[in-house]
Design an enzyme around this catalytic site. Structure first.
Site, PDB file in Angstrom:
ATOM      1  N   THR A 126       0.872  -1.182   0.000  1.00  0.00           N
ATOM      2  CA  THR A 126       0.000   0.000   0.000  1.00  0.00           C
ATOM      3  C   THR A 126       0.908   1.230   0.000  1.00  0.00           C
ATOM      4  N   ASP A 135      -2.352  -9.639  -0.679  1.00  0.00           N
ATOM      5  CA  ASP A 135      -3.237  -9.128   0.369  1.00  0.00           C
ATOM      6  C   ASP A 135      -3.422 -10.229   1.421  1.00  0.00           C
ATOM      7  N   THR A 158      -1.846  -3.125  19.578  1.00  0.00           N
ATOM      8  CA  THR A 158      -1.459  -1.759  19.936  1.00  0.00           C
ATOM      9  C   THR A 158      -2.049  -1.347  21.283  1.00  0.00           C
ATOM     10  N   ASP A 159      -1.389  -0.378  21.921  1.00  0.00           N
ATOM     11  CA  ASP A 159      -1.934   0.135  23.197  1.00  0.00           C
ATOM     12  C   ASP A 159      -3.250   0.872  22.990  1.00  0.00           C
ATOM     13  N   GLU A 160      -3.557   1.219  21.724  1.00  0.00           N
ATOM     14  CA  GLU A 160      -4.802   1.956  21.468  1.00  0.00           C
ATOM     15  C   GLU A 160      -6.036   1.116  21.769  1.00  0.00           C
ATOM     16  N   TYR A 201      -9.723   2.941  13.736  1.00  0.00           N
ATOM     17  CA  TYR A 201      -8.480   2.148  13.720  1.00  0.00           C
ATOM     18  C   TYR A 201      -8.389   1.273  14.964  1.00  0.00           C
ATOM     19  N   LYS A 208      -8.398  -2.863  15.412  1.00  0.00           N
ATOM     20  CA  LYS A 208      -7.285  -3.604  16.029  1.00  0.00           C
ATOM     21  C   LYS A 208      -7.795  -4.424  17.225  1.00  0.00           C
ATOM     22  N   LYS A 253       2.674  10.070  10.217  1.00  0.00           N
ATOM     23  CA  LYS A 253       2.681   9.942  11.675  1.00  0.00           C
ATOM     24  C   LYS A 253       3.414  11.123  12.293  1.00  0.00           C
ATOM     25  N   PRO A 260       1.816  21.066  12.616  1.00  0.00           N
ATOM     26  CA  PRO A 260       0.416  21.128  13.062  1.00  0.00           C
ATOM     27  C   PRO A 260       0.164  20.277  14.302  1.00  0.00           C
ATOM     28  N   VAL A 261       0.130  20.920  15.463  1.00  0.00           N
ATOM     29  CA  VAL A 261      -0.114  20.207  16.727  1.00  0.00           C
ATOM     30  C   VAL A 261      -1.616  20.208  16.997  1.00  0.00           C
ATOM     31  N   ARG A 278      -7.967  16.322  16.512  1.00  0.00           N
ATOM     32  CA  ARG A 278      -8.463  15.066  15.921  1.00  0.00           C
ATOM     33  C   ARG A 278      -9.762  14.696  16.640  1.00  0.00           C
ATOM     34  N   GLY A 299     -12.348  12.746  18.686  1.00  0.00           N
ATOM     35  CA  GLY A 299     -12.216  11.584  19.582  1.00  0.00           C
ATOM     36  C   GLY A 299     -10.796  11.322  20.041  1.00  0.00           C
TER      37      GLY A 299
HETATM   38  P1  NAD Z   1       2.760   0.772   8.351  1.00  0.00           P
HETATM   39  O1  NAD Z   1       1.514   1.474   7.964  1.00  0.00           O
HETATM   40  O2  NAD Z   1       4.062   1.472   8.250  1.00  0.00           O
HETATM   41  O3  NAD Z   1       2.899  -0.581   7.518  1.00  0.00           O
HETATM   42  C1  NAD Z   1       1.816  -1.445   7.291  1.00  0.00           C
HETATM   43  C2  NAD Z   1       2.259  -2.477   6.269  1.00  0.00           C
HETATM   44  O4  NAD Z   1       1.173  -3.394   6.039  1.00  0.00           O
HETATM   45  C3  NAD Z   1       2.617  -1.886   4.910  1.00  0.00           C
HETATM   46  O5  NAD Z   1       3.792  -2.487   4.418  1.00  0.00           O
HETATM   47  C4  NAD Z   1       1.412  -2.229   4.032  1.00  0.00           C
HETATM   48  O6  NAD Z   1       1.737  -2.336   2.658  1.00  0.00           O
HETATM   49  C5  NAD Z   1       1.004  -3.553   4.633  1.00  0.00           C
HETATM   50  N1  NAD Z   1      -0.412  -3.876   4.375  1.00  0.00           N
HETATM   51  C6  NAD Z   1      -1.488  -3.061   4.565  1.00  0.00           C
HETATM   52  N2  NAD Z   1      -2.611  -3.702   4.198  1.00  0.00           N
HETATM   53  C7  NAD Z   1      -2.242  -4.949   3.805  1.00  0.00           C
HETATM   54  C8  NAD Z   1      -2.955  -6.065   3.339  1.00  0.00           C
HETATM   55  N3  NAD Z   1      -4.294  -6.045   3.218  1.00  0.00           N
HETATM   56  N4  NAD Z   1      -2.276  -7.186   3.028  1.00  0.00           N
HETATM   57  C9  NAD Z   1      -0.918  -7.221   3.148  1.00  0.00           C
HETATM   58  N5  NAD Z   1      -0.192  -6.187   3.558  1.00  0.00           N
HETATM   59  C10 NAD Z   1      -0.842  -5.060   3.907  1.00  0.00           C
HETATM   60  O7  NAD Z   1       2.483   0.261   9.833  1.00  0.00           O
HETATM   61  P2  NAD Z   1       3.448   0.102  11.101  1.00  0.00           P
HETATM   62  O8  NAD Z   1       3.476   1.385  11.822  1.00  0.00           O
HETATM   63  O9  NAD Z   1       4.699  -0.552  10.684  1.00  0.00           O
HETATM   64  O10 NAD Z   1       2.573  -0.905  11.963  1.00  0.00           O
HETATM   65  C11 NAD Z   1       2.765  -2.318  11.863  1.00  0.00           C
HETATM   66  C12 NAD Z   1       1.863  -3.015  12.851  1.00  0.00           C
HETATM   67  O11 NAD Z   1       2.152  -2.567  14.173  1.00  0.00           O
HETATM   68  C13 NAD Z   1       0.373  -2.725  12.642  1.00  0.00           C
HETATM   69  O12 NAD Z   1      -0.351  -3.898  12.916  1.00  0.00           O
HETATM   70  C14 NAD Z   1       0.049  -1.658  13.673  1.00  0.00           C
HETATM   71  O13 NAD Z   1      -1.304  -1.697  14.050  1.00  0.00           O
HETATM   72  C15 NAD Z   1       0.969  -2.077  14.796  1.00  0.00           C
HETATM   73  N6  NAD Z   1       1.412  -1.019  15.722  1.00  0.00           N
HETATM   74  C16 NAD Z   1       1.986   0.129  15.231  1.00  0.00           C
HETATM   75  C17 NAD Z   1       2.472   1.080  16.124  1.00  0.00           C
HETATM   76  C18 NAD Z   1       3.134   2.356  15.653  1.00  0.00           C
HETATM   77  O14 NAD Z   1       3.415   3.219  16.483  1.00  0.00           O
HETATM   78  N7  NAD Z   1       3.422   2.530  14.387  1.00  0.00           N
HETATM   79  C19 NAD Z   1       2.381   0.854  17.493  1.00  0.00           C
HETATM   80  C20 NAD Z   1       1.780  -0.328  17.947  1.00  0.00           C
HETATM   81  C21 NAD Z   1       1.311  -1.269  17.052  1.00  0.00           C
HETATM   82  O1  DAU Z   2      -0.102   4.007  20.275  1.00  0.00           O
HETATM   83  C1  DAU Z   2       0.182   3.125  19.221  1.00  0.00           C
HETATM   84  C2  DAU Z   2      -0.300   3.728  17.943  1.00  0.00           C
HETATM   85  O2  DAU Z   2       0.565   4.823  17.673  1.00  0.00           O
HETATM   86  C3  DAU Z   2      -0.317   2.770  16.762  1.00  0.00           C
HETATM   87  O3  DAU Z   2      -1.207   1.735  17.016  1.00  0.00           O
HETATM   88  C4  DAU Z   2      -0.698   3.499  15.478  1.00  0.00           C
HETATM   89  O4  DAU Z   2      -0.565   2.629  14.373  1.00  0.00           O
HETATM   90  C5  DAU Z   2       0.232   4.675  15.289  1.00  0.00           C
HETATM   91  O5  DAU Z   2      -0.184   5.424  14.179  1.00  0.00           O
HETATM   92  C6  DAU Z   2       0.241   5.562  16.533  1.00  0.00           C
HETATM   93  O6  DAU Z   2      -1.036   6.224  16.729  1.00  0.00           O
HETATM   94  P1  DAU Z   2      -1.181   7.737  17.212  1.00  0.00           P
HETATM   95  O7  DAU Z   2      -2.459   8.255  16.712  1.00  0.00           O
HETATM   96  O8  DAU Z   2      -0.900   7.884  18.669  1.00  0.00           O
HETATM   97  O9  DAU Z   2       0.097   8.350  16.439  1.00  0.00           O
HETATM   98  P2  DAU Z   2       0.295   9.647  15.557  1.00  0.00           P
HETATM   99  O10 DAU Z   2       1.728   9.655  15.174  1.00  0.00           O
HETATM  100  O11 DAU Z   2      -0.718   9.801  14.496  1.00  0.00           O
HETATM  101  O12 DAU Z   2       0.038  10.793  16.628  1.00  0.00           O
HETATM  102  C7  DAU Z   2       0.818  10.892  17.807  1.00  0.00           C
HETATM  103  C8  DAU Z   2       0.227  12.015  18.642  1.00  0.00           C
HETATM  104  O13 DAU Z   2       0.453  13.263  17.962  1.00  0.00           O
HETATM  105  C9  DAU Z   2      -1.266  11.908  18.853  1.00  0.00           C
HETATM  106  O14 DAU Z   2      -1.600  12.401  20.135  1.00  0.00           O
HETATM  107  C10 DAU Z   2      -1.838  12.813  17.774  1.00  0.00           C
HETATM  108  C11 DAU Z   2      -0.782  13.901  17.674  1.00  0.00           C
HETATM  109  N1  DAU Z   2      -0.659  14.512  16.316  1.00  0.00           N
HETATM  110  C12 DAU Z   2      -0.530  13.683  15.256  1.00  0.00           C
HETATM  111  C13 DAU Z   2      -0.415  14.189  13.982  1.00  0.00           C
HETATM  112  C14 DAU Z   2      -0.283  13.269  12.787  1.00  0.00           C
HETATM  113  C15 DAU Z   2      -0.655  15.891  16.171  1.00  0.00           C
HETATM  114  O15 DAU Z   2      -0.744  16.638  17.170  1.00  0.00           O
HETATM  115  N2  DAU Z   2      -0.540  16.398  14.917  1.00  0.00           N
HETATM  116  C16 DAU Z   2      -0.432  15.607  13.807  1.00  0.00           C
HETATM  117  O16 DAU Z   2      -0.362  16.163  12.690  1.00  0.00           O
END
Ligand code: NAD
Ligand code: DAU
Length: 344
Positions: free
Chosen positions: A40, A63, A128-130, A153, A157, A192, A208-209, A276, A278
Site C-alpha cells: 500500500t 493481500d 497496539t496500546d490503542e 483504527y 485492532k 505519523k 500542526p499540533v 483530531r 475523539g
Molecule cells: P505501516 O503502515 O508502516 O505498515 C503497514 C504495512 O502493512 C505496509 O507495508 C502495508 O503495505 C502492509 N499492508 C497493509 N494492508 C495490507 C494487506 N491487506 N495485506 C498485506 N499487507 C498489507 O504500519 P506500522 O506502523 O509498521 O505498523 C505495523 C503493525 O504494528 C500494525 O499492525 C500496527 O497496528 C501495529 N502497531 C503500530 C504502532 C506504531 O506506532 N506505528 C504501534 C503499535 C502497534
Molecule cells: O499508540 C500506538 C499507535 O501509535 C499505533 O497503534 C498506530 O498505528 C500509530 O499510528 C500511533 O497512533 P497515534 O495516533 O498515537 O500516532 P500519531 O503519530 O498519528 O500521533 C501521535 C500524537 O500526535 C497523537 O496524540 C496525535 C498527535 N498529532 C498527530 C499528527 C499526525 C498531532 O498533534 N498532529 C499531527 O499532525
C-alpha cells in the site's frame, strides 16, 4: 521456540515490519523470512533496500485477505510461524476512510487465523496500546484490562486482537500477542507525528499540533519493539498477551520540543490546529510482564524521539520523494484548512 524457522512476515515492507525483518535476519541468519505485503502507500520495497538479496529472504506481493495466496505461500515455503504486522495503521486515515481498516485489520487477520488453523502454524499478532482506549491519570494498562477502543483504527485492532484470542480458546491455536506503544525510528511514513514534524521542521514548514498538545504518548524506539517481539517469540507463553513500550509518557508538546531542538529549528514553526475527533488524551502501559521474560528497552522516550528526528535529517533520500508524491494530496486534505485557520 528453538531451531531453524520459516517466518511469514506480513506487512514486512512497512515501518515496524521492515525494522523487524532487518533485525531478525541479523540475529537469526539461519531463518527463512518471507515478506508478504500488499505494498500500500505505507509499504515500500525500499524500506528493506539494504537487505534484499540476503540468503533466506524473499517477497510475495499480496493481500492478507487473499486466503488462497496466503495458504499457497505458507505451503510453498513450509512456513511454521506467521508474524502479522500487516494493517492499515493511521488513526487520521481511519477517520477519513474507515472501511479498509475493517477489511485488512479484521477480515485480513481472520484469514490468517484460518490458514494458521488449517495448516497448524503458530501465529504472533502485532496489536497496539490503542485497544485499551483513553487511560485515566494514575493508571497504567495491564494485559488483562478490558479493551475500550475509541477510533475506527483502534476498534479494528481490538476486534483482531479478540479474534486471535478466540482462536486460542476455541481451537487451541498457538498464538501470542504484543501490544505496542507509539513507535518511532527509521522508515516511518511521514503521516505519523514524529516523522511529519521532523520532515516539516527540515523543510521549514509549520508543525500542526492537534489541540493543546497536552496529549500523552509513550514514544518508544522501534528497535525496542523488535527486541520485545523477539523475546515473546522465543520465550513467551502460548495464548498470552504482552505490552511493549518504555512505561514512560511525555506530552506531544514535549515531543515537539525534542524534535525542534534536535534539528536546530525554531519554536515559531508550531501551530495549534483543530483537534483530531475523539482524540485519546493519554496512553500508558505497564510493561512488567515483558520485562519478566528478561527484556529491557535500550532507549528512553527522549532518546527515541531525538534518534528518530536525526534519522530523517540524515535520510532525505528516503522521505523527499514521498513528500513530493501522492502524500501531498493527503496533506492538503488533512491539514489545508486546519493550517489556514491557525495562521498567526
Ligand atoms: P505501516 O503502515 O508502516 O505498515 C503497514 C504495512 O502493512 C505496509 O507495508 C502495508 O503495505 C502492509 N499492508 C497493509 N494492508 C495490507 C494487506 N491487506 N495485506 C498485506 N499487507 C498489507 O504500519 P506500522 O506502523 O509498521 O505498523 C505495523 C503493525 O504494528 C500494525 O499492525 C500496527 O497496528 C501495529 N502497531 C503500530 C504502532 C506504531 O506506532 N506505528 C504501534 C503499535 C502497534
Ligand atoms: O499508540 C500506538 C499507535 O501509535 C499505533 O497503534 C498506530 O498505528 C500509530 O499510528 C500511533 O497512533 P497515534 O495516533 O498515537 O500516532 P500519531 O503519530 O498519528 O500521533 C501521535 C500524537 O500526535 C497523537 O496524540 C496525535 C498527535 N498529532 C498527530 C499528527 C499526525 C498531532 O498533534 N498532529 C499531527 O499532525
Amino acid at each position: 521456540m528453538t531451531g531453524h524457522h520459516a517466518l511469514l512476515v506480513t506487512g514486512g515492507c512497512g515501518f515496524i515490519g521492515s525494522n523487524f525483518v532487518r533485525y531478525w535476519l541479523k540475529q537469526h541468519p539461519e531463518s527463512k523470512v518471507v515478506v508478504y505485503d500488499k505494498l500500500t502507500y505505507a509499504g515500500r520495497k525500499e524500506n528493506l533496500h539494504d537487505v534484499w538479496g540476503s540468503p533466506g529472504l524473499s517477497l510475495v506481493v499480496g493481500d492478507i485477505g487473499d486466503r488462497d495466496l496466503v495458504r499457497r505461500t505458507c505451503q510453498d515455503h513450509a512456513i511454521d510461524l506467521i508474524v502479522n504486522f500487516a494493517a492499515e495503521t493511521h488513526v487520521d486515515q481511519s477517520i477519513l476512510g474507515p472501511l479498509v481498516f475493517t477489511d485488512t485489520n479484521v477480515r485480513g487477520t481472520h484469514v490468517l487465523l484460518e490458514v494458521a488453523r488449517e495448516l497448524g502454524i503458530r501465529l504472533h499478532h502485532i496489536s497496539t496500546d490503542e485497544v485499551y482506549g483513553h487511560i485515566r491519570d494514575g493508571h497504567q494498562s495491564v494485559e488483562t484490562d478490558e479493551l475500550a477502543p475509541r477510533s475506527p483504527y483502534a476498534a479494528s485492532k481490538a476486534a483482531a486482537d479478540q479474534l486471535v484470542q478466540a482462536y486460542a480458546i476455541t481451537y487451541g491455536l498457538s498464538v501470542t500477542i504484543t501490544r505496542g506503544a507509539n513507535n518511532v525510528g527509521p522508515y516511518q511514513y511521514p503521516e505519523k507525528a514524529v516523522p511529519l514534524f521532523s520532515t516539516n521542521a527540515l523543510l521549514g514548514e509549520p508543525l500542526p499540533v492537534y489541540g493543546d498538545g497536552q496529549q500523552m504518548r509513550d514514544y518508544a524506539h522501534v528497535e525496542d519493539h523488535c527486541t520485545g517481539i523477539e523475546a515473546v517469540l522465543l520465550k513467551g507463553k502460548a495464548g498470552e498477551v504482552y505490552n511493549v513500550g518504555t512505561g514512560h509518557e511525555m506530552t506531544n508538546l514535549e515531543m515537539v520540543d525534542i524534535v525542534l531542538e534536535t534539528l536546530g529549528q525554531d519554536h515559531r514553526l508550531v501551530r495549534h490546529v483543530a483537534d483530531r475527533p475523539g482524540h485519546d488524551r493519554r496512553y500508558s502501559m505497564n510493561v512488567d510482564k515483558l520485562r519478566a521474560l528478561g527484556w529491557t528497552p535500550k532507549y528512553d522516550p527522549r532518546q527515541a524521539v531525538a534518534e528518530a528526528a536525526r534519522w530523517y535529517a540524515d535520510n532525505r533520500w528516503w522521505w523527499e520523494p514521498i513528500r513530493r508524491g501522492a502524500f501531498r494530496e493527503y496533506y492538503q486534505k488533512q491539514y489545508g484548512e486546519r493550517l489556514e485557520a491557525a495562521r498567526p
